[in-house]
Design a protein around this motif. Sequence first.
Motif, short mmCIF file in Angstrom:
data_model
loop_
_atom_site.label_atom_id
_atom_site.label_comp_id
_atom_site.label_asym_id
_atom_site.label_seq_id
_atom_site.Cartn_x
_atom_site.Cartn_y
_atom_site.Cartn_z
N LEU A 2 34.53 46.41 43.97
CA LEU A 2 34.70 45.23 43.12
C LEU A 2 35.80 45.48 42.11
O LEU A 2 36.67 44.63 41.90
CB LEU A 2 33.39 44.87 42.41
CG LEU A 2 33.47 43.73 41.39
CD1 LEU A 2 34.03 42.45 42.01
CD2 LEU A 2 32.10 43.48 40.77
N LEU A 52 39.45 43.45 41.80
CA LEU A 52 39.88 42.81 40.56
C LEU A 52 41.20 43.35 40.04
O LEU A 52 41.87 42.68 39.25
CB LEU A 52 38.81 42.96 39.48
CG LEU A 52 37.53 42.16 39.70
CD1 LEU A 52 36.45 42.61 38.72
CD2 LEU A 52 37.80 40.67 39.58
N ALA A 78 37.00 38.02 34.94
CA ALA A 78 36.83 39.37 35.50
C ALA A 78 35.59 40.04 34.91
O ALA A 78 34.80 40.66 35.63
CB ALA A 78 38.08 40.21 35.26
N LEU A 110 32.47 38.52 36.47
CA LEU A 110 32.27 39.00 37.84
C LEU A 110 31.74 40.43 37.85
O LEU A 110 30.87 40.77 38.67
CB LEU A 110 33.57 38.90 38.64
CG LEU A 110 34.07 37.48 38.92
CD1 LEU A 110 35.46 37.53 39.56
CD2 LEU A 110 33.10 36.71 39.79
N ALA A 155 35.62 38.29 44.69
CA ALA A 155 36.62 38.57 43.66
C ALA A 155 38.03 38.50 44.25
O ALA A 155 38.94 37.93 43.63
CB ALA A 155 36.37 39.95 43.05
N ARG A 199 40.94 35.73 43.20
CA ARG A 199 42.29 36.13 42.78
C ARG A 199 43.36 35.43 43.60
O ARG A 199 44.37 34.99 43.04
CB ARG A 199 42.46 37.64 42.91
CG ARG A 199 41.83 38.38 41.76
CD ARG A 199 42.21 39.82 41.70
NE ARG A 199 43.64 40.01 41.51
CZ ARG A 199 44.27 41.13 41.85
NH1 ARG A 199 43.62 42.13 42.40
NH2 ARG A 199 45.57 41.25 41.63
N THR A 238 37.22 30.50 39.12
CA THR A 238 35.75 30.48 39.17
C THR A 238 35.18 29.50 40.19
O THR A 238 33.96 29.38 40.29
CB THR A 238 35.17 30.11 37.79
OG1 THR A 238 35.64 28.82 37.41
CG2 THR A 238 35.53 31.13 36.73
#
Length: 195
Positions: A6, A10, A26, A29, A39, A43, A76
């Motif tokens: 994760l 990110l 971020a 998450l 994630a 992005r 989101t």
Amino acid sequence: MASPLLSRALTASGEPPLRPLPAEVAALLLELDAPPRLAAHLRAVHDVAHRLVEWLERWHPGLAVDREAVLFGAATHDIGKIRHPAELSGPGSLHEEAGRELLLAHGTAPDLARFAATHASWTLPGTSLEELLVSTADKVWKNKRLPELEDLLLERLVVASGRERWEEYLALDELLTALGDGAEERLAFQGAFPA
């Protein structure tokens, strides 16, 4: 503690390089221990939304658009898939309202949380320009073109600019084609992370 995958989803630059998500997204998450693939997807869509907004600001400098809302919405829009992980790799819409509720429960303002619930509902009356931009980013990141969605966005641009429809169409089509050209790399970035 968040998984290393994760954290990598990110922060890894990606190819082509992807912008980082807004810091508050971020952090959320990480707090929710989101699936790494989610994630990475957020992005990719956020990066495309960023490029859409930059183009809009250059091509329509007088058009009022809430840049931060679009970028937050793109970052989101699928967060509800944390609660409905089967929708990360399959169809479904349960994540839409779940995402709005999740964001509201974590202190997000209703005008920002709405994107999680509206990103697939661009034909509803009262859909804002910002919602159309988030919906467009959510499609074009993977080079999916939806004429119905693009026509709604195009109409807003024609009204705002006073330009001929064909002129707006050519400019928008050129942008969306260029954005679509990076789809394979964005899909590979997303696919490198487990659901």
